[in-house]
Enzyme design. Structure first.
Site, short mmCIF file in Angstrom:
data_model
loop_
_atom_site.label_atom_id
_atom_site.label_comp_id
_atom_site.label_asym_id
_atom_site.label_seq_id
_atom_site.Cartn_x
_atom_site.Cartn_y
_atom_site.Cartn_z
CE LYS A 82 -4.60 0.95 0.08
NZ LYS A 82 -5.49 0.00 -0.64
P1 NAD Z 1 -13.30 7.50 -2.92
O1 NAD Z 1 -12.37 8.39 -2.21
O2 NAD Z 1 -13.51 7.28 -4.27
O3 NAD Z 1 -14.63 7.58 -1.88
C1 NAD Z 1 -14.73 7.34 -0.59
C2 NAD Z 1 -16.12 8.05 -0.11
O4 NAD Z 1 -16.24 8.14 1.17
C3 NAD Z 1 -16.34 9.47 -0.56
O5 NAD Z 1 -17.45 9.67 -0.85
C4 NAD Z 1 -15.90 10.24 0.85
O6 NAD Z 1 -16.78 11.26 0.96
C5 NAD Z 1 -16.65 9.18 1.78
N1 NAD Z 1 -16.34 9.09 3.16
C6 NAD Z 1 -15.11 9.35 3.43
N2 NAD Z 1 -15.15 9.25 4.94
C7 NAD Z 1 -16.32 8.99 5.15
C8 NAD Z 1 -16.89 9.15 6.47
N3 NAD Z 1 -16.27 9.20 7.63
N4 NAD Z 1 -18.44 8.89 6.33
C9 NAD Z 1 -19.07 9.37 5.31
N5 NAD Z 1 -18.47 8.79 4.07
C10 NAD Z 1 -17.09 9.05 3.99
O7 NAD Z 1 -12.59 6.00 -2.30
P2 NAD Z 1 -12.99 4.55 -2.79
O8 NAD Z 1 -11.92 4.27 -3.70
O9 NAD Z 1 -14.59 4.48 -3.35
O10 NAD Z 1 -12.57 3.74 -1.63
C11 NAD Z 1 -13.51 3.43 -0.41
C12 NAD Z 1 -12.88 2.30 0.33
O11 NAD Z 1 -13.05 1.24 -0.45
C13 NAD Z 1 -11.60 2.49 0.95
O12 NAD Z 1 -11.61 1.73 2.31
C14 NAD Z 1 -10.75 1.77 -0.18
O13 NAD Z 1 -9.57 1.37 0.40
C15 NAD Z 1 -11.90 0.52 -0.29
N6 NAD Z 1 -11.77 0.06 -1.74
C16 NAD Z 1 -11.52 0.60 -2.95
C17 NAD Z 1 -11.46 -0.26 -3.85
C18 NAD Z 1 -11.49 0.41 -5.41
O14 NAD Z 1 -11.29 -0.35 -6.39
N7 NAD Z 1 -11.91 1.68 -5.27
C19 NAD Z 1 -10.97 -1.35 -3.90
C20 NAD Z 1 -10.87 -2.12 -2.55
C21 NAD Z 1 -11.19 -1.49 -1.38
#
Ligand code: NAD
Length: 421
Positions: A111
């Protein structure tokens, strides 16, 4: 809104180690093997200067951590944010090592992160920060050693800059150095939707297990970014009712169901789901506690804790986010008979299609979206079945079962390779 949840002081690395120890105990892993598996193989911290648009030069701090790499090259996303810490990156690298093992793809864990506030930076500043960070970590990344991908606050454009920077240093194009790239430079069909598609595949299996039809099931999603907004669309298309959505500014609720595409348009215009007219406003943490059948945390770590786990009303929690549930909350949810599909399984669709992207880049031969989705479904269903079987065998929750499966695979690879020299 429950402020105590927000202020809970959680260290994600402590949480990851605690989860590791639980599985290691159950596996009767030797202390020698635990010492190897519990800590990262490499932790790189870089401090580097970036020229801002106003002429100032600001020094940023970034990290790249590689957990175990005995099953293959390190793999994992890069996140940008003001609150990024080394311990968070270490936890996420460890979870990546277990995630790639639980779905059986030949990668280790990694990471990366940079402490910055991307919302306050111009695109040109972000490009300069990305290119310099990529150069700083280029001593350990590469198509055969460590392959980054997007995560919170990074996207396909950021990956394109990293791929270009690395390629400029090599003197030739090296698409396989990152995944989650734009299609035009070797990205994969289906990568954008992969995480949410994987969440849907495993949720279908979990719902089948408890005899709950997905048609009409009420779904609440915390976080409306890459993973959350696409999950909202896919679950809506599946016939579910999306009753609540939230982001950092707050949440919205409508018991008759929200229209994800219309909420997305609102978010694109207003920067938040907040203020969406066909819904009732709720607090920033309330999406976790509204009446629903399926809860999808898709935001950040440590949001379901001992403090609020009792108030979760869902029957299934599908963890799109990494590390949303603390070990104490896991225990409470298990006693309440809530099926928690753990992050390392639930959101593994992203890294699985990243693996497909890397394979396609290396072989320079690309698959269509149907082939990708079909291959993804096979892997997700097979992995769900293996974890569910282990959970039944040990009468434990699916997190412990998934960790046991993953850690035993990594331990076996470590054992069979032997200790060098
Ligand atoms: P992103 O930045 O696109 O979206 C994150 C969202 O969460 C945003 O809408 C933000 O406003 C919201 N957010 C953040 N903190 C918050 C809180 N305390 N309460 C409510 N909303 C909150 O990120 P993403 O890529 O969608 O990733 C989100 C999660 O999924 C992370 O934990 C990431 O590690 C995990 N993840 C993502 C992927 C991927 O392919 N995008 C793959 C595996 C895991």
């Amino acid at each position: 809104m429950h402020d105590e949840v927000k202020s809970a002081a959680l260290n994600p690395y402590h949480m990851a180690v605690q989860q590791f120890e639980l599985a290691a105990d159950k596996l009767n892993l030797s202390e020698d093997m635990r010492e190897i598996l519990r800590q990262p193989k490499r932790e790189l911290t870089v401090n580097f200067p970036v020229r801002l648009d106003n002429g100032r030069i600001k020094t940023f701090t970034g990290y790249r951590v590689q957990h175990n790499v005995n099953r293959g090259p390190a793999k994992g996303g890069i996140r940008y944010g003001p609150d990024v810490t080394l311990d968070e990156v270490k936890a996420l690298a460890m979870w990546m090592a277990w995630k790639t093992a639980v779905v059986g793809i030949p990668f280790g864990g990694a990471k990366g992160g940079v402490i910055c506030d991307p919302k306050k930076m111009s695109p040109a500043e972000l490009e300069r920060l990305t290119r310099r960070y990529a150069t700083e970590i280029s001593i350990i990344i590469g198509p055969r050693s460590d392959i980054p991908a997007p995560d919170v606050n990074t996207n396909s454009q950021v990956m394109a800059w990293i791929m270009d920077t690395y390629s400029m240093h090599e003197g030739f194009s090296s698409p396989a150095v990152v995944t989650g790239k734009p299609l035009s430079i070797g990205g994969s069909e289906g990568r954008n939707d992969a995480t949410a598609t994987g969440v849907l595949f495993v949720t279908r299996q979990a719902a089948k297990r408890i005899g709950m039809p997905l048609q009409g099931a009420r779904v609440s999603i915390q976080g409306f970014g890459n993973a959350g907004s696409i999950a909202a669309r896919l679950f809506h298309n599946e016939g579910c009712k999306i009753v609540a959505l939230s982001d950092t500014r707050g949440g919205i609720y409508n018991e008759s169901g929200l229209e994800p595409s219309s909420v997305l348009r609102h978010k694109q215009e207003q920067g938040s789901v907040v203020g969406y007219h066909r819904a009732q406003a709720i607090g920033v943490h309330d999406a976790l506690e509204v009446p629903c059948d399926i809860l999808i945390p898709a935001a950040t770590e440590g949001v379901i804790t001992a403090t609020n786990a009792d108030r979760v009303l869902a029957r299934i929690i599908a963890e799109a986010a990494n590390g949303p549930t603390t070990p104490e909350a896991d225990e409470i949810l298990f006693k309440k008979n809530v099926v928690v599909i753990p992050d390392i399984l639930a959101n593994a669709g992203g890294v699985t299609v990243s693996y497909f992207e890397w394979v396609q880049d290396i072989q320079s031969f690309f698959w269509n979206v149907e082939e990708i989705t079909q291959k993804l479904e096979v892997i997700m269903n097979r992995s769900f079945a293996a974890v569910a079987e282990k959970a039944d065998q040990y009468s434990c929750n699916m997190r412990l079962a998934a960790n046991m499966l993953a850690i035993s695979r990594v331990a076996e690879a470590t054992q069979v390779r032997g200790i060098y020299p």
